[in-house]
Scaffold this motif. Structure first.
Motif, PDB file in Angstrom:
ATOM      1  N   GLY A   1      30.163  47.539  46.995  1.00 54.60           N
ATOM      2  CA  GLY A   1      29.672  47.389  45.710  1.00 54.60           C
ATOM      3  C   GLY A   1      30.388  47.622  44.759  1.00 54.60           C
ATOM      4  O   GLY A   1      30.186  47.537  43.305  1.00 54.60           O
ATOM      5  N   VAL A   2      31.854  48.086  44.880  1.00 53.35           N
ATOM      6  CA  VAL A   2      32.690  48.074  44.034  1.00 53.35           C
ATOM      7  C   VAL A   2      33.817  47.440  44.163  1.00 53.35           C
ATOM      8  O   VAL A   2      34.454  47.451  45.321  1.00 53.35           O
ATOM      9  CB  VAL A   2      33.115  49.803  43.928  1.00 53.35           C
ATOM     10  N   GLU A   3      34.120  46.409  43.291  1.00 55.73           N
ATOM     11  CA  GLU A   3      35.237  45.545  43.384  1.00 55.73           C
ATOM     12  C   GLU A   3      36.040  45.297  41.952  1.00 55.73           C
ATOM     13  O   GLU A   3      35.708  45.873  41.088  1.00 55.73           O
ATOM     14  CB  GLU A   3      34.392  43.890  43.524  1.00 55.73           C
ATOM     15  N   HIS A   4      37.148  44.785  42.554  1.00 59.07           N
ATOM     16  CA  HIS A   4      38.254  44.562  41.335  1.00 59.07           C
ATOM     17  C   HIS A   4      39.120  43.260  41.202  1.00 59.07           C
ATOM     18  O   HIS A   4      38.906  42.535  42.454  1.00 59.07           O
ATOM     19  CB  HIS A   4      39.006  45.862  40.885  1.00 59.07           C
ATOM     20  N   LYS A   5      39.496  42.651  40.050  1.00 59.90           N
ATOM     21  CA  LYS A   5      40.031  41.872  39.845  1.00 59.90           C
ATOM     22  C   LYS A   5      41.544  42.328  39.513  1.00 59.90           C
ATOM     23  O   LYS A   5      41.506  42.655  38.068  1.00 59.90           O
ATOM     24  CB  LYS A   5      39.607  40.533  39.035  1.00 59.90           C
TER      25      LYS A   5
ATOM     26  N   LEU B   1      36.850  45.528  36.721  1.00 59.66           N
ATOM     27  CA  LEU B   1      35.911  46.276  37.677  1.00 59.66           C
ATOM     28  C   LEU B   1      34.476  45.808  37.480  1.00 59.66           C
ATOM     29  O   LEU B   1      33.973  45.435  36.586  1.00 59.66           O
ATOM     30  CB  LEU B   1      36.065  47.720  37.554  1.00 59.66           C
ATOM     31  N   ARG B   2      34.051  45.406  38.924  1.00 58.23           N
ATOM     32  CA  ARG B   2      32.488  45.234  38.872  1.00 58.23           C
ATOM     33  C   ARG B   2      31.813  46.267  39.764  1.00 58.23           C
ATOM     34  O   ARG B   2      32.114  46.292  40.997  1.00 58.23           O
ATOM     35  CB  ARG B   2      32.377  44.059  39.328  1.00 58.23           C
ATOM     36  N   LEU B   3      30.782  47.047  39.345  1.00 55.41           N
ATOM     37  CA  LEU B   3      29.917  47.615  40.109  1.00 55.41           C
ATOM     38  C   LEU B   3      28.580  47.200  40.349  1.00 55.41           C
ATOM     39  O   LEU B   3      27.974  46.660  39.278  1.00 55.41           O
ATOM     40  CB  LEU B   3      29.526  49.165  39.510  1.00 55.41           C
ATOM     41  N   GLN B   4      28.110  46.844  41.553  1.00 56.30           N
ATOM     42  CA  GLN B   4      26.988  46.246  41.643  1.00 56.30           C
ATOM     43  C   GLN B   4      25.696  47.318  41.209  1.00 56.30           C
ATOM     44  O   GLN B   4      26.036  48.384  40.742  1.00 56.30           O
ATOM     45  CB  GLN B   4      26.572  45.927  43.075  1.00 56.30           C
TER      46      GLN B   4
END
Length: 190
Positions: A77-81, A96-99
């Protein structure tokens, strides 16, 4: 230089009968100099050098054209570009993206990180954050984030420490301010 060093320099400089007009410092003799250069010289006793441009054109990264990838070592659930890194210092930019409901923390032993909320809301070290909240985490400091009821999207700029080169480049403008960025001829400071 710190904000307080800058404020103190301005106070001391203006006590001599000079003033700041727009971006310029106007000395007691009426001579104009780029204000930041004057303040820098007052605080550090040395000239401020402006580097020549390193890139021939603006670099525009379109985040829509990058994939979200899992952050190594983080929970699901933790992603990045990763949008890129620049200069010999390795300044980097990523998203960063946290669901929803996801918690993530990180520590970088060397770099200061500036993080700005672009979408969603949540918490940073138990403080509420939302759109355009900006967080600074210094080298060695843990950044702890928790997404609220919707995904939390952030822009992160990482800045490695300043390392002075053994041999200074001869590609710096030694003028007080690059000619092409100066005020058009004939304009007067207020």
């Amino acid at each position: 230089m710190s904000i307080e060093q800058r404020r103190q320099a301005i106070r001391e400089l203006t006590e001599t009968g000079s003033h700041f007009g727009g971006p310029f410092y106007i000395g007691p003799d009426g001579k104009r100099q780029w204000g930041l250069t004057t303040i820098w010289q007052h605080v550090f006793g040395d000239s401020l050098k402006y580097p020549r441009p390193r890139y021939g054109f603006p670099i525009v990264a379109d985040p829509k054209c990058f994939n979200w990838l899992p952050v190594e070592g983080a929970e699901s659930g933790v992603e990045h570009k990763f949008l890129g890194a620049l200069s010999e210092r390795g300044v980097w930019v990523e998203m960063l993206r946290l669901q929803a409901g996801t918690t993530w923390s990180s520590t970088d032993p060397k770099a200061r990180r500036i993080t700005t909320v672009l979408a969603g809301s949540g918490e940073c070290d138990r403080e509420q954050i939302s759109y355009l909240s900006t967080i600074q985490a210094d080298a060695g400091e843990t950044l702890g984030l928790t997404a609220g009821p919707e995904p939390l999207e952030l822009l992160l700029i990482g800045m490695a420490p300043i390392v002075l080169p053994a041999t200074e480049s001869d590609q710096y403008d030694l003028e007080e301010f690059p000619e092409e960025d100066r005020e058009p001829a004939g304009q007067q400071a207020d």
